[in-house]
Design a protein around this motif. Structure first.
Motif, PDB file in Angstrom:
ATOM      1  N   GLY A  98     -18.991  38.168 -71.566  1.00 39.04           N
ATOM      2  CA  GLY A  98     -19.868  38.637 -70.511  1.00 39.04           C
ATOM      3  C   GLY A  98     -19.293  39.857 -69.819  1.00 39.04           C
ATOM      4  N   PHE A  99     -20.137  40.640 -69.199  1.00 35.04           N
ATOM      5  CA  PHE A  99     -19.675  41.820 -68.484  1.00 35.04           C
ATOM      6  C   PHE A  99     -20.644  42.159 -67.349  1.00 35.04           C
ATOM      7  CE2 PHE A  99     -22.067  42.929 -72.269  1.00 35.04           C
ATOM      8  CZ  PHE A  99     -23.070  43.754 -71.781  1.00 35.04           C
ATOM      9  N   GLU A 100     -20.089  42.708 -66.290  1.00 37.49           N
ATOM     10  CA  GLU A 100     -20.906  43.187 -65.168  1.00 37.49           C
ATOM     11  C   GLU A 100     -20.152  44.322 -64.490  1.00 37.49           C
ATOM     12  OE1 GLU A 100     -23.541  40.840 -63.018  1.00 37.49           O
ATOM     13  OE2 GLU A 100     -22.774  41.417 -61.041  1.00 37.49           O
ATOM     14  N   GLN A 101     -20.811  45.445 -64.328  1.00 34.08           N
ATOM     15  CA  GLN A 101     -20.172  46.595 -63.699  1.00 34.08           C
ATOM     16  C   GLN A 101     -21.205  47.442 -62.955  1.00 34.08           C
ATOM     17  OE1 GLN A 101     -18.909  47.769 -67.704  1.00 34.08           O
ATOM     18  NE2 GLN A 101     -19.814  49.784 -67.333  1.00 34.08           N
ATOM     19  N   LYS A 137     -16.591  33.085 -53.817  1.00 35.64           N
ATOM     20  CA  LYS A 137     -16.455  32.266 -55.019  1.00 35.64           C
ATOM     21  C   LYS A 137     -17.793  31.743 -55.528  1.00 35.64           C
ATOM     22  CE  LYS A 137     -12.035  32.793 -54.953  1.00 35.64           C
ATOM     23  NZ  LYS A 137     -11.401  33.700 -55.953  1.00 35.64           N
ATOM     24  N   GLU A 138     -18.724  31.458 -54.631  1.00 38.44           N
ATOM     25  CA  GLU A 138     -20.030  30.968 -55.053  1.00 38.44           C
ATOM     26  C   GLU A 138     -20.764  32.044 -55.860  1.00 38.44           C
ATOM     27  OE1 GLU A 138     -21.410  27.996 -54.891  1.00 38.44           O
ATOM     28  OE2 GLU A 138     -19.477  27.315 -54.116  1.00 38.44           O
ATOM     29  N   ARG A 139     -20.649  33.292 -55.426  1.00 37.64           N
ATOM     30  CA  ARG A 139     -21.294  34.378 -56.152  1.00 37.64           C
ATOM     31  C   ARG A 139     -20.671  34.527 -57.539  1.00 37.64           C
ATOM     32  NH1 ARG A 139     -21.637  40.817 -54.537  1.00 37.64           N
ATOM     33  NH2 ARG A 139     -22.776  41.450 -56.398  1.00 37.64           N
ATOM     34  N   LEU A 140     -19.354  34.418 -57.612  1.00 37.96           N
ATOM     35  CA  LEU A 140     -18.672  34.537 -58.899  1.00 37.96           C
ATOM     36  C   LEU A 140     -19.134  33.437 -59.854  1.00 37.96           C
ATOM     37  CD1 LEU A 140     -15.027  35.393 -57.759  1.00 37.96           C
ATOM     38  CD2 LEU A 140     -16.586  36.880 -59.042  1.00 37.96           C
ATOM     39  N   LYS A 141     -19.340  32.230 -59.342  1.00 36.00           N
ATOM     40  CA  LYS A 141     -19.809  31.132 -60.181  1.00 36.00           C
ATOM     41  C   LYS A 141     -21.220  31.392 -60.699  1.00 36.00           C
ATOM     42  CE  LYS A 141     -17.033  27.426 -58.100  1.00 36.00           C
ATOM     43  NZ  LYS A 141     -17.079  26.135 -57.345  1.00 36.00           N
ATOM     44  N   ARG A 142     -22.079  31.954 -59.840  1.00 36.05           N
ATOM     45  CA  ARG A 142     -23.447  32.248 -60.258  1.00 36.05           C
ATOM     46  C   ARG A 142     -23.456  33.321 -61.356  1.00 36.05           C
ATOM     47  NH1 ARG A 142     -24.413  32.179 -54.638  1.00 36.05           N
ATOM     48  NH2 ARG A 142     -24.533  34.476 -54.615  1.00 36.05           N
ATOM     49  N   GLN A 144     -21.014  34.084 -63.402  1.00 35.62           N
ATOM     50  CA  GLN A 144     -20.423  33.534 -64.618  1.00 35.62           C
ATOM     51  C   GLN A 144     -21.420  32.645 -65.356  1.00 35.62           C
ATOM     52  OE1 GLN A 144     -16.936  30.918 -64.206  1.00 35.62           O
ATOM     53  NE2 GLN A 144     -15.968  32.145 -65.813  1.00 35.62           N
ATOM     54  N   HIS A 145     -22.181  31.866 -64.631  1.00 35.16           N
ATOM     55  CA  HIS A 145     -23.196  31.005 -65.245  1.00 35.16           C
ATOM     56  C   HIS A 145     -24.277  31.852 -65.914  1.00 35.16           C
ATOM     57  CE1 HIS A 145     -25.882  27.641 -65.910  1.00 35.16           C
ATOM     58  NE2 HIS A 145     -26.831  28.277 -65.242  1.00 35.16           N
ATOM     59  N   MET A 148     -22.433  33.771 -69.075  1.00 31.53           N
ATOM     60  CA  MET A 148     -21.798  32.968 -70.119  1.00 31.53           C
ATOM     61  C   MET A 148     -22.658  31.794 -70.595  1.00 31.53           C
ATOM     62  SD  MET A 148     -19.136  34.745 -70.395  1.00 31.53           S
ATOM     63  CE  MET A 148     -18.124  33.751 -71.503  1.00 31.53           C
ATOM     64  N   SER A 149     -23.708  31.466 -69.873  1.00 34.05           N
ATOM     65  CA  SER A 149     -24.544  30.329 -70.254  1.00 34.05           C
ATOM     66  C   SER A 149     -26.005  30.736 -70.467  1.00 34.05           C
ATOM     67  CB  SER A 149     -24.461  29.233 -69.194  1.00 34.05           C
ATOM     68  OG  SER A 149     -25.284  28.140 -69.542  1.00 34.05           O
ATOM     69  N   MET A 150     -26.631  31.267 -69.424  1.00 30.22           N
ATOM     70  CA  MET A 150     -28.045  31.624 -69.535  1.00 30.22           C
ATOM     71  C   MET A 150     -28.277  32.773 -70.514  1.00 30.22           C
ATOM     72  SD  MET A 150     -29.384  31.333 -65.582  1.00 30.22           S
ATOM     73  CE  MET A 150     -31.075  31.713 -66.105  1.00 30.22           C
ATOM     74  N   CYS A 151     -27.439  33.803 -70.423  1.00 27.83           N
ATOM     75  CA  CYS A 151     -27.623  34.978 -71.271  1.00 27.83           C
ATOM     76  C   CYS A 151     -27.574  34.642 -72.766  1.00 27.83           C
ATOM     77  CB  CYS A 151     -26.579  36.040 -70.906  1.00 27.83           C
ATOM     78  SG  CYS A 151     -26.687  37.559 -71.873  1.00 27.83           S
ATOM     79  N   PRO A 152     -26.538  33.952 -73.257  1.00 26.33           N
ATOM     80  CA  PRO A 152     -26.530  33.621 -74.684  1.00 26.33           C
ATOM     81  C   PRO A 152     -27.658  32.678 -75.092  1.00 26.33           C
ATOM     82  CG  PRO A 152     -24.673  32.590 -73.544  1.00 26.33           C
ATOM     83  CD  PRO A 152     -25.266  33.571 -72.596  1.00 26.33           C
TER      84      PRO A 152
END
Length: 337
Positions: A98-101, A137-142, A144-145, A148-152
């Motif tokens: 995953g990536f975000e920039q 941290k809540e934003r980071l979890k969203r 990452q989800h 790494m999960s929804m996108c694939p």
């Protein structure tokens, strides 16, 4: 004058071919490919997902733009904010990256390192934002989800519908171009797909780099690609020309396309001064600008307080992601304000 551009637009792409267009004014999404229409009909949750993302990101991006402008101490003028996020899926191993920039006014601003779950700030103006976002941290979890999960999972849904388009192979036409007899000879390949290709010069069967200037792979309007490579021929003797050839390689093709350098095959619009007609001439010279499987999601947002956009701002749109042997999805938001 006033522009017809809506405040916020979202388009989704697969294989760098536009899949869906979302207009915030109409509050609807439109499929741009036949297979996408079939996908939307059979999986109505897909267009609903894009519409929800479109509406959500419109508000999110306005807020982010204000934060970035504050860090740069900017109170007026037009600026461009971009976000590129998505994932790459290896079909064989199942590995997901995953990536975000973010980019601001055409330069890298801040990016997320998913392994360390921290933000990287290449600019001093982004350091304060980095610390704030690292602590959320809540934003980071969203994020990452999502990556790494929804996108694939979305990629796995798209692929059966777009596989025939994304995995096709189209051979290019290769030609030699030259502006004047003393100019470099350009080996130009156009109309190929996918964009995993290479173009290089050889002498006596060996690849050469001296006197060679290689161009980037560029998109054509029909979804195919083009690229070029120039060879400086000013010091090459006429009898040695046929020792050189241009080689095109494309993923999916087992054989290379080899074109031997031949003066009789060069296309040019150059005319010797002695061939120009005598007398007054009024006219112009017309030039031609030659300009995973993969899935992409592109979000664009425009905003201008005075409902005006400078012409040069439109050139900042777009970004591309491509990886051989990978499926990828990317999301990009562009906002001018």
């Amino acid at each position: 004058g006033k522009t017809n551009l809506p405040e916020f637009v979202i388009t989704a792409s697969m294989g760098k071919v536009e899949l869906v267009h979302c207009n915030i004014i109409k509050r609807e999404v439109e499929p741009k490919q036949d297979w996408a229409r079939k996908l939307f009909k059979e999986r109505p949750e897909v267009p609903q997902f894009y519409l929800e993302r479109c509406l959500f990101n419109q508000h999110l991006f306005k807020t982010t733009m204000d934060v970035f402008k504050k860090r740069f101490n900017q109170t007026e003028g037009s600026h461009v904010l971009q976000r590129l996020s998505g994932c790459e899926l290896d079909d064989e191993s199942g590995e997901v990256k995953g990536f975000e920039q973010y980019g601001y006014d055409g330069e890298d601003f801040i990016s997320l390192d998913l392994q360390t779950e921290t933000w990287i700030a290449p600019k001093t103006q982004a350091v304060v934002i980095k610390h704030l976002w690292d602590g959320d941290k809540e934003r980071l979890k969203r994020i990452q989800h999502m990556l790494m999960s929804m996108c694939p999972n979305w990629l796995k849904i798209y692929m059966p519908y777009g596989r025939s388009i994304l995995q096709r192979t189209e051979r290019p036409s290769v030609s030699f171009l030259q502006k004047t007899p003393s100019s470099p000879v350009c080996c130009h390949a156009t109309g190929f797909y996918p964009d995993r290709a290479d173009l290089f010069w050889r002498k006596d069967g060996e690849e050469i780099h001296e006197g060679v200037e290689k161009g980037q792979i560029l998109p054509n309007h029909d979804g195919t690609f083009q690229m070029s490579s120039e060879l400086n021929v000013s010091l090459i003797k006429h009898e040695d020309w046929r020792r050189y050839d241009c080689v095109f390689q494309l993923s999916g093709l087992t054989e290379d396309i080899v074109s031997t350098l031949d003066k009789t095959q060069i296309q040019t619009n150059w005319v010797s001064p002695s061939e120009f007609p005598v007398g007054p001439v009024v006219g112009g010279a017309a030039g031609v600008v030659l300009l995973l499987v993969i899935s992409g999601v592109l979000y664009r947002c425009w905003r201008n307080r005075n409902d005006r956009l400078e012409k040069e701002e439109t050139s900042n749109e777009g970004s591309k992601a491509s990886q051989e042997g990978l499926s990828s999805a990317d999301e990009q938001l562009i906002c001018t304000k």
